[in-house]
Design an enzyme around this catalytic site. Structure first.
Site: not given
Ligand SMILES: Nc1ncnc2c1ncn2[C@@H]1O[C@H](COP(=O)(O)OP(=O)(O)OP(=O)(O)O)[C@@H](O)[C@H]1O
Length: 633
Positions: A366, A370, A385, A477, A479, A482, A500, A517
């Site tokens: 968002n 990268v 990044k 985070d 998940k 990531n 991340d 999330t």
């Protein structure tokens, strides 16, 4: 960085009930205020000018949020040299308490006049903060401006002592009032007296029957600190849930016909309630018809089952954002073409331009794009990044935190930060390149993994988590999106690395910010009772579950966020056949220990690594049915 997903979560959470200023949130407001105060005090000492000592004390509300009681900020010319620095600070202070996806973008007077400069703010006045493109909403904002110690009492005038009662005194007076008034409703029969709910409120699913023609509508509602810090909030949440034809819910009754007059009644034995507007109430209303009874039973949860065979296979959640990331990983990773795409990106700062040539895009989020880049001297490839600061306006502290945490880390299972460069508009991070895409795409491609593959991946993930936790850092985070995948020359997965760190923080005391999330969020985050390192183990447990069967342990069939949170809070962990029939007992035991609802009983990362199933020589022949039979005997 996970700002986008955090925003999404904030939005989703806000949909699960009216945003409100619970006592815990208010406490945070005040601690944020203290930080600001301390900073400004320090400046005052340094500057020693009369102007430096004069701060305007200004209260800020959230546009359209009638439940948020606002935050008071001392506005000093020394601290806020520009209007933007004030909006940035406001975003930082408000972000954990209200839904503000794009940060504070506009400030209005209570009448809706747009404030354009700091001088327009007046001492002792209140203002409203708006997000990007939001029209001003005229509300009675100051009506909700209570202090954390006060109670909102309505009823006989003598009860509302303006001298800020202590909670204990107010509670005593409240109970005296309730005793003296029997049913304790106000003149129009509306239950309005509510003690601060912090002590009584816990997440609880209640059944609400909407008044009307039988068979009446039966709804389920999750009450928690977020949507029900007071009785009034709970009534608003019920109004939203049942959608009465006559408007607001004004009275709620228990099955025995007593009116609900205090918040705690929602959290006692009774879990069926009847919602009314101003309609008359009849004795027969409390008798349920056959159809209604059936609906009530359906609403109630079935007991925890380890071997449910019912229901279709749940689906994986949809991956957020990252269109270019997918396109890039579909194209496969490759060498950085010399400045192949450079023209499309921002101009690299001189030191990076001299050292690296920049290639094509390999991923996007968002807030960042990268690209592959190559060291001109060694030919080694890295991931560059490029974070667009304009897109992170007001959330700069997340970016700063990401870089600060990454600088500290050095672990083979964590993407390392090689170097960084700042410019007014962009932040450039040169990172280790992991070229196999992310685990989400691998799961999508493979559907599920063999136990040895799952063991390898979860071993890598858990060793990264154990390392982070040894530094008292929680990722927050974890998940599949990531987790970056390393592939061998034959395309097979060789391992993964954690990336991340946008939400990562050091933990020295329980955290309260609701973030992460939804599919991977631990119950203690939703409970808002404070959480710590173990939330990462929960998320890793969700991932292990997915790797072994191809779908998440907690989901809602229609994608409804509230139902997903209900499922997480219900702690009903199932290993449905046929998907789990061939999974070994050891794997199931490990998943169950990683997904224990009580953090204190849940495995720590080190315990996961020590589990028998994680050993390479684990005997796969010990199968699920044998284990299940033993367990049930
Ligand atoms: N070190 C890396 N090596 C290879 N690919 C990477 C690397 N870091 C990131 N990527 C790719 O770029 C994508 C975007 O990166 P990242 O998630 O860090 O961006 P973001 O803007 O912070 O994302 P978010 O939307 O979560 O805030 C990732 O999903 C991944 O596919």
């Amino acid at each position: 960085m996970s700002l986008g997903r955090e925003k999404k979560m904030e939005n989703n959470l806000s949909r699960s009930g009216s945003r409100s200023s619970s006592v815990c949130e208010l406490e945070k407001d005040f601690s944020d205020m203290e930080i600001l105060k301390t900073r400004t005090n320090r400046r005052n000492v340094l500057l020693r000018t009369p102007a430096a000592r004069k701060a305007k004390r200004v209260r800020f509300f959230r546009n359209g949020d009638k439940f948020y009681s606002g935050v008071i900020i001392p506005v000093l010319p020394e601290r806020y040299r520009s209007f933007d620095s004030l909006t940035a600070d406001l975003t930082r202070v408000l972000v954990d308490n209200v839904t503000l996806p794009s940060g504070v973008r506009a400030i209005y007077s209570l009448e809706g006049r747009k404030i354009g400069k700091l001088d327009d703010l007046e001492d002792g006045q209140s203002y409203v903060c708006g997000g990007f493109g939001e029209p001003f909403k005229r509300l009675d904002y100051e009506a909700s401006a209570v202090t954390p110690q006060s109670f909102r009492l309505s009823g006989p005038e003598s009860l509302s002592d303006s001298s800020s009662p202590s909670p204990a005194r107010a509670n005593n007076r409240l109970s005296r009032y309730l005793q003296a008034n029997g049913s304790s409703t106000t003149g129009n029969g509306t239950a309005r007296v509510s003690p601060a709910g912090d002590n009584v409120v816990r997440p609880r699913i209640v059944t609400i029957i909407r008044n009307g023609v039988k068979p009446r509508k039966v709804c389920r509602l999750l009450l928690n600190k977020r949507n029900s810090p007071t009785l009034e909030h709970a009534l608003a949440a019920i109004t939203e849930c049942v959608k009465l034809d006559t408007g607001c819910v004004r009275k709620v009754f228990t099955r025995t016909g007593s009116v609900v007059t205090a918040l705690n009644q929602f959290f006692e034995v009774e879990d069926i309630f009847f919602a009314y507007g101003n309609e008359r109430v009849n004795q027969e209303d409390f008798e349920l018809e056959f159809e209604e009874n059936k609906a009530v039973l359906q609403c109630r949860k079935t007991p925890i089952s380890r071997n449910s065979r019912a229901g279709p296979k749940p689906r994986m959640p949809v991956k957020a954002g990252g269109g270019a990331a997918r396109a890039a990983s579909e194209a496969g990773a490759g060498a950085a073409g010399d400045a192949a795409d450079e023209a499309a990106g921002p101009l690299l700062p001189q030191p990076l331009r001299l050292k690296y040539s920049v290639g094509r895009i390999i991923g996007d989020g968002n807030f960042a794009v990268v690209r592959i880049c190559k060291d001109k001297t060694t030919g080694k490839e890295y991931a560059l990044k490029v974070i667009d600061k304009a897109k992170c306006k007001g959330k700069e502290h997340y970016v700063e935190a990401e870089v600060r945490v990454m600088r500290k880390l050095c672990h083979p299972r964590i993407v390392s930060l090689i170097e960084e460069q700042d410019s007014p508009e962009w932040l450039f991070l040169v990172m280790e390149l992991v070229s196999g895409g992310d685990l989400f795409d691998s799961i999508a491609a493979a559907s599920k993994f063999s136990e040895p593959q799952a063991r390898l991946l979860i071993g890598h993930l858990t060793s990264a988590i154990a390392y982070l936790h040894s530094l008292s850092i929680v990722h927050r985070d974890i998940k599949p999106e990531n987790l970056l995948v390393e592939v061998g020359s034959d395309g097979s997965i060789r391992g993964l690395k954690l990336a991340d760190f946008g939400l990562a923080v050091e933990v020295w005391r329980p955290l309260h910010a609701v973030c992460g999330t939804p599919t991977y969020v631990a119950p203690e985050i939703l409970l808002e009772t404070g959480y710590g390192l173990k939330i990462d183990v929960w998320a890793a447990g969700v991932i292990l579950y997915i790797l072994l069967c191809g779908f998440p342990p907690f989901s809602s069939p229609d994608g409804d966020q509230e139902k997903l949170f209900d499922a997480i809070l219900s702690a009903r962990l199932e290993f449905p056949a046929p998907h789990w029939e061939r999974v070994s007992a050891g794997a199931i035991d490990l998943v169950a220990n990683m997904l224990r609802p009580q953090p204190e009983l849940r495995f720590a990362a080190e315990d996961v690594l020590d589990h028998a199933w994680m050993a390479d020589d684990y005997d796969e022949s010990c199968d699920f049915r044998t284990w299940y039979d033993e367990d049930s005997s």
